[in-house]
Design a protein around this motif. Structure first.
Motif, PDB file in Angstrom:
ATOM      1  N   PRO A  51       0.693  -1.243  -0.064  1.00 21.83           N
ATOM      2  CA  PRO A  51      -0.051  -0.223   0.043  1.00 21.83           C
ATOM      3  C   PRO A  51       0.842   1.209  -0.033  1.00 21.83           C
ATOM      4  O   PRO A  51       0.222   2.371  -0.151  1.00 21.83           O
ATOM      5  N   HIS A  85       2.078   2.085  12.460  1.00 18.73           N
ATOM      6  CA  HIS A  85       0.774   1.451  12.880  1.00 18.73           C
ATOM      7  C   HIS A  85       0.913   0.056  13.809  1.00 18.73           C
ATOM      8  O   HIS A  85       1.940  -0.526  13.686  1.00 18.73           O
ATOM      9  N   VAL A  92      -6.234  -3.306   6.807  1.00 18.36           N
ATOM     10  CA  VAL A  92      -6.728  -2.112   6.313  1.00 18.36           C
ATOM     11  C   VAL A  92      -6.817  -1.113   7.592  1.00 18.36           C
ATOM     12  O   VAL A  92      -6.305  -0.081   7.530  1.00 18.36           O
ATOM     13  N   ARG A  93      -7.432  -1.679   8.527  1.00 18.28           N
ATOM     14  CA  ARG A  93      -7.650  -0.843   9.802  1.00 18.28           C
ATOM     15  C   ARG A  93      -6.317  -0.642  10.569  1.00 18.28           C
ATOM     16  O   ARG A  93      -5.987   0.483  10.987  1.00 18.28           O
ATOM     17  N   HIS A  95      -3.402   0.027   8.820  1.00 14.48           N
ATOM     18  CA  HIS A  95      -2.739   1.284   7.877  1.00 14.48           C
ATOM     19  C   HIS A  95      -3.800   2.367   7.976  1.00 14.48           C
ATOM     20  O   HIS A  95      -3.437   3.477   7.441  1.00 14.48           O
ATOM     21  N   THR A  96      -4.851   2.308   8.777  1.00 16.10           N
ATOM     22  CA  THR A  96      -5.739   3.659   8.607  1.00 16.10           C
ATOM     23  C   THR A  96      -6.186   3.942  10.133  1.00 16.10           C
ATOM     24  O   THR A  96      -5.650   4.907  10.725  1.00 16.10           O
ATOM     25  N   LEU A 108      -2.519   6.111   1.011  1.00 19.77           N
ATOM     26  CA  LEU A 108      -2.070   4.724   0.748  1.00 19.77           C
ATOM     27  C   LEU A 108      -2.837   3.935  -0.124  1.00 19.77           C
ATOM     28  O   LEU A 108      -4.053   4.615  -0.454  1.00 19.77           O
ATOM     29  N   ASP A 109      -2.378   2.961  -1.101  1.00 22.86           N
ATOM     30  CA  ASP A 109      -3.345   2.119  -1.741  1.00 22.86           C
ATOM     31  C   ASP A 109      -3.785   1.098  -0.887  1.00 22.86           C
ATOM     32  O   ASP A 109      -3.271  -0.187  -0.918  1.00 22.86           O
ATOM     33  N   LEU A 110      -4.929   1.374  -0.501  1.00 18.30           N
ATOM     34  CA  LEU A 110      -5.632   0.223   0.449  1.00 18.30           C
ATOM     35  C   LEU A 110      -6.213  -0.959  -0.501  1.00 18.30           C
ATOM     36  O   LEU A 110      -6.317  -1.979   0.361  1.00 18.30           O
ATOM     37  N   THR A 111      -6.286  -0.767  -1.616  1.00 11.93           N
ATOM     38  CA  THR A 111      -6.953  -1.998  -2.413  1.00 11.93           C
ATOM     39  C   THR A 111      -5.469  -3.280  -2.404  1.00 11.93           C
ATOM     40  O   THR A 111      -5.977  -4.127  -2.480  1.00 11.93           O
ATOM     41  N   LEU A 113      -4.287  -4.100   0.120  1.00 16.49           N
ATOM     42  CA  LEU A 113      -4.383  -4.883   1.518  1.00 16.49           C
ATOM     43  C   LEU A 113      -5.709  -5.658   1.622  1.00 16.49           C
ATOM     44  O   LEU A 113      -6.057  -6.396   2.187  1.00 16.49           O
ATOM     45  N   GLU A 114      -6.770  -5.399   0.523  1.00 21.54           N
ATOM     46  CA  GLU A 114      -7.940  -6.270   0.541  1.00 21.54           C
ATOM     47  C   GLU A 114      -7.708  -7.548  -0.097  1.00 21.54           C
ATOM     48  O   GLU A 114      -6.817  -8.004  -0.482  1.00 21.54           O
TER      49      GLU A 114
END
Length: 114
Positions: A51, A85, A92-93, A95-96, A108-111, A113-114
């Motif tokens: 990400p 973090h 996701v949580r 990194h956010t 960040l590119d959260l995609t 992490l999914e």
């Protein structure tokens, strides 16, 4: 972003961000952290990984090192940006919601992490 409570998690990551002009500075910072603290120093990635929108090096450490390492990183980062973090098992949580920045925040590119 507000700083999450310290030592809520048993383990943490700090991602030191850099670019071509600051790669040696980042490498020296991470190596010094590895010498001074109980941290696992990851590879110095000279490309975007996961990400992270910049080149980075990961420092992995336990909650017991948090109160010593993070103030040291902040004092010695010399303009480098660092994402810190907790590790909850929910990437996701982590990194956010469980993240904050030393320096500038980067999107960040959260995609990844999914």
């Amino acid at each position: 972003m507000a700083r999450p409570p310290v030592n809520v998690h048993s383990a943490y990551h700090a991602h030191v961000y850099f670019d071509a002009a600051t790669v040696q500075q980042a490498r020296a910072l991470c190596e010094e952290a590895g010498r001074l603290f109980k941290v696992a120093v990851g590879r110095v990635h000279e490309r975007n990984v996961g990400p992270h929108p910049r080149w980075s090096c990961q420092l992995a450490f336990s909650a017991s090192e948090f109160d010593r390492l993070i103030p040291w990183l902040d004092a010695h980062r010399d303009g480098l940006d660092v994402l810190v973090h907790g590790l909850s098992g929910d990437a996701v949580r982590d990194h956010t919601e469980f993240a904050y920045w030393l320096g500038n925040a980067w999107p960040l590119d959260l995609t990844a992490l999914e």
